[in-house]
Design a protein around this motif. Structure first.
Motif, mmCIF file in Angstrom:
data_model
loop_
_atom_site.group_PDB
_atom_site.id
_atom_site.type_symbol
_atom_site.label_atom_id
_atom_site.label_comp_id
_atom_site.label_asym_id
_atom_site.label_seq_id
_atom_site.Cartn_x
_atom_site.Cartn_y
_atom_site.Cartn_z
ATOM 1 N N LEU A 289 27.021 41.335 48.531
ATOM 2 C CA LEU A 289 28.369 41.100 48.011
ATOM 3 C C LEU A 289 28.544 39.635 47.626
ATOM 4 O O LEU A 289 29.187 39.318 46.619
ATOM 5 N N ARG A 290 27.956 38.735 48.443
ATOM 6 C CA ARG A 290 28.113 37.299 48.221
ATOM 7 C C ARG A 290 27.194 36.771 47.132
ATOM 8 O O ARG A 290 27.260 35.597 46.773
ATOM 9 N N GLU A 291 26.334 37.613 46.607
ATOM 10 C CA GLU A 291 25.592 37.303 45.394
ATOM 11 C C GLU A 291 26.358 37.832 44.176
ATOM 12 O O GLU A 291 26.493 37.135 43.163
ATOM 13 N N TRP A 292 26.848 39.055 44.304
ATOM 14 C CA TRP A 292 27.546 39.706 43.188
ATOM 15 C C TRP A 292 28.841 38.984 42.811
ATOM 16 O O TRP A 292 29.084 38.719 41.624
ATOM 17 N N PHE A 293 29.679 38.642 43.790
ATOM 18 C CA PHE A 293 30.994 38.094 43.464
ATOM 19 C C PHE A 293 30.901 36.725 42.782
ATOM 20 O O PHE A 293 31.554 36.502 41.752
ATOM 21 N N PRO A 294 30.094 35.778 43.285
ATOM 22 C CA PRO A 294 29.963 34.512 42.553
ATOM 23 C C PRO A 294 29.401 34.690 41.144
ATOM 24 O O PRO A 294 29.801 33.971 40.217
ATOM 25 N N GLU A 295 28.474 35.644 40.964
ATOM 26 C CA GLU A 295 27.954 35.913 39.616
ATOM 27 C C GLU A 295 29.065 36.451 38.711
ATOM 28 O O GLU A 295 29.138 36.114 37.523
ATOM 29 N N LEU A 296 29.935 37.282 39.274
ATOM 30 C CA LEU A 296 31.060 37.813 38.506
ATOM 31 C C LEU A 296 31.972 36.674 38.040
ATOM 32 O O LEU A 296 32.390 36.636 36.875
ATOM 33 N N LEU B 143 31.079 33.508 37.727
ATOM 34 C CA LEU B 143 30.297 32.706 36.780
ATOM 35 C C LEU B 143 30.381 33.279 35.370
ATOM 36 O O LEU B 143 30.642 32.547 34.398
ATOM 37 N N TYR B 144 30.170 34.592 35.239
ATOM 38 C CA TYR B 144 30.148 35.187 33.906
ATOM 39 C C TYR B 144 31.540 35.335 33.309
ATOM 40 O O TYR B 144 31.693 35.295 32.080
ATOM 41 N N SER B 145 32.566 35.463 34.128
ATOM 42 C CA SER B 145 33.929 35.464 33.581
ATOM 43 C C SER B 145 34.228 34.100 32.970
ATOM 44 O O SER B 145 34.795 34.003 31.868
ATOM 45 N N SER C 63 32.894 30.456 26.128
ATOM 46 C CA SER C 63 32.264 30.855 24.868
ATOM 47 C C SER C 63 33.259 31.428 23.865
ATOM 48 O O SER C 63 32.867 31.844 22.769
ATOM 49 N N GLY C 64 34.538 31.478 24.241
ATOM 50 C CA GLY C 64 35.552 32.022 23.349
ATOM 51 C C GLY C 64 35.523 33.535 23.259
ATOM 52 O O GLY C 64 35.986 34.108 22.266
ATOM 53 N N LEU C 65 34.993 34.194 24.281
ATOM 54 C CA LEU C 65 34.862 35.653 24.297
ATOM 55 C C LEU C 65 35.692 36.231 25.434
ATOM 56 O O LEU C 65 36.127 35.515 26.342
ATOM 57 N N TYR C 66 35.898 37.553 25.413
ATOM 58 C CA TYR C 66 36.665 38.186 26.489
ATOM 59 C C TYR C 66 36.241 39.630 26.705
ATOM 60 O O TYR C 66 36.085 40.397 25.747
ATOM 61 N N LEU D 135 33.329 43.571 33.508
ATOM 62 C CA LEU D 135 32.348 42.578 33.928
ATOM 63 C C LEU D 135 31.835 42.879 35.335
ATOM 64 O O LEU D 135 30.645 42.719 35.615
ATOM 65 N N ALA D 136 32.739 43.313 36.213
ATOM 66 C CA ALA D 136 32.350 43.603 37.595
ATOM 67 C C ALA D 136 31.261 44.670 37.640
ATOM 68 O O ALA D 136 30.270 44.535 38.369
ATOM 69 N N GLY D 137 31.440 45.732 36.845
ATOM 70 C CA GLY D 137 30.432 46.783 36.801
ATOM 71 C C GLY D 137 29.137 46.302 36.179
ATOM 72 O O GLY D 137 28.039 46.611 36.663
ATOM 73 N N GLY D 138 29.255 45.523 35.097
ATOM 74 C CA GLY D 138 28.063 45.007 34.446
ATOM 75 C C GLY D 138 27.265 44.075 35.337
ATOM 76 O O GLY D 138 26.025 44.123 35.361
#
Length: 228
Positions: free
Chosen positions: A38-45, A47-49, A55-58, A64-67
């Motif tokens: 969980l503590r790997e997944w949440f910081p990555e989530l 980071l990518y948000s 990057s001007g994207l959404y 994103l959480a599922g990806g």
């Protein structure tokens, strides 16, 4: 000591600040044999948000959480199925409030503050996660970054709240367990209140804004704000 700017509005982050994400751990135990993933997944989530916003994207936070869950699985040679993603979304929508939340919200309401939420998560139909957690009625308004398409800590979400409430950012105090959130709020003139949930602490480094209020218990944090 915090300065003496008048606070009228308390803005709460939701996920992990008010709602307990450790209740997601059984899913990570089942998928990976280790609930601490969980503590790997949440910081990555997070980071990518933030990468999307820079990057001007959404893409909505839930997508994103599922990806990111699939990505973490791929990194570990584990295939994450659609039903796993569905379970993740169900669990995220049903997280309970931490035990210190209701006493803190009760005290802040009694002291006359306007209470609102600002979340990276998209708006959800009723019953919302806050309704399920039994704390929805404490808040005057709920805001989602969906309305601006930019994730916190970008300045836009905090400015949106101030504009819609017709208050100055200097009247707002952002409560969060993520220092990046209080940093973002402070960058547009809000005060910052940091609650140190598990795996979240203050970052001491040159140039990093220190929160105006800090505690490891939300009622104590509320009392600091009330007595300022």
């Amino acid at each position: 000591m915090p300065d003496q700017r008048t606070i009228s509005t308390i803005v709460f982050d939701v996920n992990e600040t008010l709602l307990d994400i450790t209740t997601l751990e059984p899913l990570f135990e089942r998928l990976f044999g280790d609930r601490q993933i969980l503590r790997e997944w949440f910081p990555e989530l997070i980071l990518y948000s933030q990468a999307m916003t820079l990057s001007g994207l959404y893409t909505p936070f839930g997508e994103l959480a599922g990806g990111v869950l699939r990505m973490v699985g791929a990194n570990r040679g584990i295939t994450v199925e659609e039903h796993d993603i569905a379970e993740l979304k169900t669990l995220i929508g049903s997280m309970p409030a931490y035990p210190d939340v209701i006493p803190a919200l009760t005290a802040l309401r009694a002291a006359g503050f306007m209470l609102v939420t600002l979340t990276n998560s998209a708006r959800s139909p009723s019953p919302t996660p806050l309704e399920k957690a039994g704390i929805d009625t404490f808040f005057d308004h709920h805001f989602s970054i969906d309305d601006v398409g930019r994730f916190k800590p970008d300045p836009a979400p905090y400015k949106m709240v101030a504009e819609q409430l017709k208050v100055n950012t200097s009247e707002m105090c952002m409560v969060a367990c993520h220092l990046w959130d209080t940093i973002g709020a402070q960058s547009v003139g809000c005060q910052g209140a940091f609650i140190s949930r598990p795996h979240n602490n203050v970052l001491n480094a040159p140039g990093v804004p220190k929160p105006d209020f800090v505690s490891d218990e939300l009622s104590q944090l509320a009392n600091q704000i009330i007595t300022t």
